[in-house]
Design a protein around this motif. Sequence first.
Motif, short mmCIF file in Angstrom:
data_model
loop_
_atom_site.label_atom_id
_atom_site.label_comp_id
_atom_site.label_asym_id
_atom_site.label_seq_id
_atom_site.Cartn_x
_atom_site.Cartn_y
_atom_site.Cartn_z
N GLN A 12 0.82 -1.21 0.00
CA GLN A 12 0.00 0.00 0.00
C GLN A 12 0.86 1.26 0.00
O GLN A 12 0.61 2.21 -0.75
CB GLN A 12 -0.95 -0.01 1.20
N LYS A 13 1.89 1.26 0.84
CA LYS A 13 2.78 2.43 0.92
C LYS A 13 3.57 2.62 -0.37
O LYS A 13 3.74 3.75 -0.85
CB LYS A 13 3.74 2.28 2.10
N LEU A 14 4.05 1.52 -0.95
CA LEU A 14 4.79 1.61 -2.21
C LEU A 14 3.88 2.16 -3.33
O LEU A 14 4.31 2.97 -4.15
CB LEU A 14 5.33 0.23 -2.60
N SER A 15 2.63 1.70 -3.33
CA SER A 15 1.70 2.15 -4.38
C SER A 15 1.36 3.63 -4.22
O SER A 15 1.26 4.36 -5.21
CB SER A 15 0.42 1.31 -4.36
N ILE A 16 1.17 4.07 -2.99
CA ILE A 16 0.87 5.49 -2.74
C ILE A 16 2.01 6.37 -3.23
O ILE A 16 1.81 7.39 -3.90
CB ILE A 16 0.59 5.74 -1.24
N ILE A 48 4.78 1.29 -11.89
CA ILE A 48 5.67 0.13 -11.89
C ILE A 48 6.51 0.14 -10.62
O ILE A 48 7.12 1.15 -10.26
CB ILE A 48 6.59 0.13 -13.12
N ILE A 49 6.54 -1.01 -9.95
CA ILE A 49 7.31 -1.17 -8.71
C ILE A 49 8.30 -2.32 -8.89
O ILE A 49 7.92 -3.42 -9.29
CB ILE A 49 6.38 -1.46 -7.51
N LEU A 50 9.56 -2.07 -8.59
CA LEU A 50 10.60 -3.10 -8.65
C LEU A 50 10.87 -3.62 -7.24
O LEU A 50 11.00 -2.83 -6.30
CB LEU A 50 11.90 -2.54 -9.23
N LEU A 51 10.95 -4.94 -7.10
CA LEU A 51 11.24 -5.56 -5.81
C LEU A 51 12.42 -6.53 -5.95
O LEU A 51 12.61 -7.13 -7.00
CB LEU A 51 10.01 -6.29 -5.28
N GLY A 52 13.17 -6.70 -4.87
CA GLY A 52 14.41 -7.47 -4.92
C GLY A 52 14.29 -8.93 -4.53
O GLY A 52 15.25 -9.49 -4.01
N HIS A 53 13.15 -9.56 -4.76
CA HIS A 53 13.01 -10.98 -4.44
C HIS A 53 13.98 -11.83 -5.27
O HIS A 53 14.23 -11.53 -6.44
CB HIS A 53 11.58 -11.46 -4.69
N THR A 54 14.48 -12.91 -4.65
CA THR A 54 15.41 -13.82 -5.32
C THR A 54 14.81 -15.22 -5.42
O THR A 54 13.70 -15.47 -4.93
CB THR A 54 16.73 -13.91 -4.54
N ALA A 55 15.57 -16.13 -6.04
CA ALA A 55 15.13 -17.52 -6.16
C ALA A 55 14.91 -18.14 -4.79
O ALA A 55 14.01 -18.96 -4.60
CB ALA A 55 16.16 -18.32 -6.95
N ASN A 56 15.73 -17.75 -3.81
CA ASN A 56 15.56 -18.28 -2.44
C ASN A 56 14.21 -17.90 -1.87
O ASN A 56 13.53 -18.71 -1.22
CB ASN A 56 16.66 -17.75 -1.53
N ASP A 57 13.79 -16.66 -2.11
CA ASP A 57 12.48 -16.20 -1.62
C ASP A 57 11.35 -17.01 -2.25
O ASP A 57 10.39 -17.38 -1.58
CB ASP A 57 12.28 -14.72 -1.95
N SER A 90 0.57 -8.39 -11.91
CA SER A 90 -0.24 -7.18 -11.96
C SER A 90 -1.07 -7.16 -10.69
O SER A 90 -1.73 -8.15 -10.36
CB SER A 90 -1.14 -7.20 -13.20
N LYS A 91 -1.02 -6.08 -9.97
CA LYS A 91 -1.67 -6.04 -8.66
C LYS A 91 -2.51 -4.78 -8.51
O LYS A 91 -2.03 -3.68 -8.78
CB LYS A 91 -0.58 -6.08 -7.57
N LYS A 92 -3.76 -4.96 -8.08
CA LYS A 92 -4.62 -3.81 -7.82
C LYS A 92 -4.45 -3.39 -6.37
O LYS A 92 -4.73 -4.16 -5.45
CB LYS A 92 -6.08 -4.16 -8.12
N ILE A 93 -3.97 -2.18 -6.17
CA ILE A 93 -3.72 -1.67 -4.83
C ILE A 93 -4.37 -0.29 -4.72
O ILE A 93 -4.14 0.58 -5.55
CB ILE A 93 -2.21 -1.53 -4.54
N ASN A 94 -5.19 -0.12 -3.69
CA ASN A 94 -5.88 1.16 -3.49
C ASN A 94 -6.61 1.62 -4.76
O ASN A 94 -6.53 2.77 -5.17
CB ASN A 94 -4.88 2.24 -3.05
N ASP A 95 -7.28 0.66 -5.40
CA ASP A 95 -8.11 0.93 -6.59
C ASP A 95 -7.30 1.32 -7.83
O ASP A 95 -7.86 1.83 -8.81
CB ASP A 95 -9.15 2.02 -6.31
N GLN A 155 -4.12 -0.02 -10.63
CA GLN A 155 -3.40 -1.19 -11.12
C GLN A 155 -1.90 -0.90 -11.22
O GLN A 155 -1.51 0.13 -11.79
CB GLN A 155 -3.94 -1.60 -12.50
N PHE A 156 -1.10 -1.80 -10.67
CA PHE A 156 0.35 -1.65 -10.71
C PHE A 156 1.01 -2.90 -11.27
O PHE A 156 0.52 -4.01 -11.09
CB PHE A 156 0.92 -1.38 -9.30
N LYS A 157 2.11 -2.68 -11.98
CA LYS A 157 2.91 -3.79 -12.46
C LYS A 157 4.07 -3.99 -11.48
O LYS A 157 4.83 -3.06 -11.21
CB LYS A 157 3.46 -3.52 -13.87
#
Length: 257
Positions: free
Chosen positions: A114-118, A127-136, A162-167, A169-171
């Motif tokens: 929610q905070k990232l989308s705001i 567009i939001i980039l996240l650092g998840h890896t294969a381990n995650d 694709s995620k709907k956050i706070n009405d 749409q974000f990639k």
Amino acid sequence: MLITQKVSNEVLPFIKSNINPGSNIILGCSGGADSTALAIIMSNVVSKYYINIQLHYVNHKLRDEKSILKEKEFVSRLAKKLNFSYSYSDISKNEFDNLHDSSLENTARILRYQKLSINAQKFNSNIILLGHTANDSAETILFNIIRGSGLKGIEGIRKITSKKINDNQFKILRPLIDIKKDITEKICTENFINPIFDKSNDDYKYTRNKIRKEIIPGLEDINPKVINALIKLGDIAKIKNSSEEGFVNYFYNNLVS
């Protein structure tokens, strides 16, 4: 810089195929090895394919003020070093209390998105980039198996969602989802950056920590390539689910009017 350059070259085509040049992008950065490595990789990518990146730190208020301040300052300095802009947001106690009807981890994850989308909206970005890896991803698959999940739950973490956050749409893009955690640590070392170690990662009240620290190492005694095996299982589930969804959509469109 051999590892950094190699991973940057692997990430560049993915970025080009999913982000238009000149776009504004939010990169969620906690100061840990994974998100720090992603920031470093993206600074290399930006030199070859221009996009405007802002590092964003989310304060969950789950640790002491000294640790939080240290993390904020680290991410701020990292942004300056990499020529990115920087922002942060705080999760209030009321927000936690109002939403906390499941695990602490899940509540924190929902509020983090929610905070990232705001902030993405403020930055004119979707567009939001996240650092998840294969381990995650492997940990997620194992976590869901333990919970008795169906095929959908054992897909692991997708590279693109694709995620709907706070009405809105974000990639969500995870450029490092195909590499292992030890690589992100090597990228940080190679660039002479010491990431923040979150002490809560050693706290076994969080189920994921027990999976990461005890269960997976135990499984690696049986199969040293258990991370790869879990990822392969997730890929099989993705193919199976995608195939079934295709059949459902085909028959629905042809039979229902």
